[in-house]
Design an enzyme around this catalytic site. Structure first.
Site, short mmCIF file in Angstrom:
data_model
loop_
_atom_site.label_atom_id
_atom_site.label_comp_id
_atom_site.label_asym_id
_atom_site.label_seq_id
_atom_site.Cartn_x
_atom_site.Cartn_y
_atom_site.Cartn_z
N TYR A 15 1.06 -1.50 -0.24
CA TYR A 15 -0.01 0.08 -0.06
C TYR A 15 0.79 1.39 -0.09
O TYR A 15 1.82 1.11 0.68
CB TYR A 15 -0.98 0.02 1.19
CG TYR A 15 -1.86 -0.83 1.65
CD1 TYR A 15 -2.63 -1.65 0.11
CD2 TYR A 15 -2.60 -0.79 2.48
CE1 TYR A 15 -3.23 -2.94 0.12
CE2 TYR A 15 -3.77 -1.70 2.07
CZ TYR A 15 -4.28 -3.11 1.01
OH TYR A 15 -5.24 -3.47 1.48
N LEU A 69 -17.77 -1.71 -0.46
CA LEU A 69 -18.25 -0.50 -0.93
C LEU A 69 -18.09 -0.20 -2.28
O LEU A 69 -18.12 0.25 -3.21
CB LEU A 69 -18.42 1.40 -0.91
CG LEU A 69 -18.74 1.35 0.67
CD1 LEU A 69 -18.03 3.34 1.52
CD2 LEU A 69 -20.39 1.48 0.65
N LYS A 80 -22.06 7.83 -5.53
CA LYS A 80 -21.98 9.12 -6.17
C LYS A 80 -21.30 9.39 -7.39
O LYS A 80 -21.53 10.14 -8.36
CB LYS A 80 -20.47 9.22 -5.48
CG LYS A 80 -19.02 8.78 -5.43
CD LYS A 80 -18.28 9.33 -5.28
CE LYS A 80 -16.76 8.22 -4.94
NZ LYS A 80 -15.84 9.23 -4.29
N SER A 92 -13.96 -3.96 0.72
CA SER A 92 -14.34 -3.61 -0.43
C SER A 92 -15.35 -3.31 -0.21
O SER A 92 -16.30 -3.90 -1.15
CB SER A 92 -13.90 -4.22 -1.87
OG SER A 92 -13.92 -2.96 -2.68
N PHE A 138 -15.15 -0.34 -4.41
CA PHE A 138 -14.04 0.81 -4.58
C PHE A 138 -15.70 2.20 -4.45
O PHE A 138 -14.64 3.38 -5.10
CB PHE A 138 -14.13 0.84 -6.02
CG PHE A 138 -12.23 0.31 -5.57
CD1 PHE A 138 -11.87 -0.35 -4.71
CD2 PHE A 138 -10.96 0.40 -6.61
CE1 PHE A 138 -10.61 -1.14 -4.68
CE2 PHE A 138 -9.71 -0.07 -6.43
CZ PHE A 138 -9.91 -0.38 -5.33
N GLY A 139 -16.05 2.75 -3.57
CA GLY A 139 -17.31 3.59 -3.83
C GLY A 139 -17.60 3.53 -4.90
O GLY A 139 -19.31 4.92 -4.49
N LEU A 151 -20.76 1.56 -4.63
CA LEU A 151 -21.94 1.28 -3.85
C LEU A 151 -22.60 2.89 -3.38
O LEU A 151 -24.11 2.72 -2.57
CB LEU A 151 -21.75 0.54 -3.00
CG LEU A 151 -22.20 -1.11 -3.58
CD1 LEU A 151 -21.75 -2.31 -2.87
CD2 LEU A 151 -23.40 -1.12 -4.34
#
Length: 348
Positions: free
Chosen positions: A53, A237, A245, A235, A239-240, A242
């Site tokens: 990371y 969401l 946006k 994960s 990667f966002g 869900l």
């Protein structure tokens, strides 16, 4: 916040885990420290990271996430207040900056990976050391069918566990886990540990969210239940996606627009977008944000020991943690399962 025990260990962790893969890429060191402070204030005692990371992985940033956590630990002196987990990268010839691109799960590489992580984290041990992905050929990261033609030389699981055993005995690791694993892999790790007297895996960190529920249907949930291996869901969401946006604004700033589509193509599939649209409508009709419903659902699953959340700002982090107190009605859960029946695992 509810606490759960990891496998057969003595580790009690919050059912919400702070994921950190944005630290060093989308988050500065100061922002990372603020997130860690806030997470502890809200009752989170579990922090997950990895040697590779932040993501997307690159030579210029690799290791920054662990360094940011290490500087926070050094500054606050709160090492004993958290359960700290990190991961050793499996083989990937494209990541030449990690031990020359020849990194694998053999004893020499595992020792080198852990020692480097401990140095960056400024600690003498980690509570949970995980194998980020297998040494052998296995369908992961968007691949969902096994291909024998991709077979390759791999490190025997017995050898990997033997190396971990040495590090447990040295006091550098308390417990071990796997990530991106299969039912066969879990069974083999358990068998080798029991027959050879080697460390037993306590956890499996695998993909799990509303668009990716294969964990339920690959018998892995039964394997993990019967073998007492706890799921750490990552994960949640997608990667966002869900959070809806990108459905609301396809150009919204986030991982799916900042980085090339090749980094996370599964979450850009048309069926993922359509499923997200329906989940978002259901959430809003029941007084929740899409992110809150997706997370509340994941937090409530009986086989999820802890859900790994990530955020790029404190407002997102607050929303994600607040969802822990939401109890979904039976009607909402039934409606979620109805959407899942129409859009079955498009993000797997």
């Amino acid at each position: 916040m509810k606490m759960n025990r990891l496998g057969k260990t003595d580790l009690l962790v919050s059912r919400v885990c702070l994921g950190t893969m944005t630290f060093g890429e989308q988050n500065t060191e100061a922002e990372a420290h603020a997130q860690l402070d806030y997470a502890l204030e809200r009752g989170i005692n579990f922090v997950d990271t990895a040697e590779m990371y932040p993501v997307p992985p690159s030579a210029g940033t690799q290791g920054a996430t662990e360094r940011f956590i290490g500087s926070w630990l050094n500054k606050t002196g709160k090492r004993n207040e958290i359960v700290l987990a990190t991961k050793a990268a499996g083989p990937n010839a494209n990541q030449t900056w990690i031990r020359g691109g020849r990194h694998n799960l053999d004893p020499a590489n595992i020792r080198a990976a852990l020692d480097a992580s401990l140095q960056r984290l400024q600690t003498d041990h980690v509570d949970l050391y995980q194998l980020h992905w297998p040494s052998r050929n296995v369908p992961i990261f968007g691949a969902n069918s096994f291909e024998p033609k991709k077979e390759r030389n791999s490190v025997p699981i017995e050898d990997t566990l033997g190396a971990l055993d040495d590090l447990v005995k040295a006091g550098k690791i308390r417990h071990v886990g796997v990530s991106n694993e299969s039912p066969w892999g879990v069974c083999e790790y358990v068998k080798q540990s029991e027959t050879k007297g080697l460390p037993r895996i306590a956890t499996i960190q695998n993909l799990y969210n509303l668009t990716a529920r294969a964990f339920e249907t690959t018998l892995l949930d039964e394997v993990c239940y019967r073998e007492d291996v706890s799921l750490l869901a990552y994960s949640p969401l997608a990667f966002g996606q869900l959070s809806a946006k990108y459905v609301d604004d396809p150009q919204a700033v986030g991982r799916l627009t900042i980085y090339p589509p090749t980094w996370s193509p599964r979450y850009l599939r048309p069926m993922v977008v359509e499923a997200t649209r329906e989940y978002a409508a259901l959430a809003r009709a029941n007084g929740m944000t899409p992110a809150q419903m997706a997370l509340a659902w994941c937090y409530s699953r009986w086989f999820v020991a802890s859900t790994i959340i990530g955020a790029t700002n404190l407002a997102q982090l607050k929303e994600n943690i607040d969802a822990e107190s939401i109890v979904l009605s039976d009607d909402v859960v039934k409606a979620i399962d109805g959407i899942h029946a129409r859009y079955t695992n498009p993000g797997q």
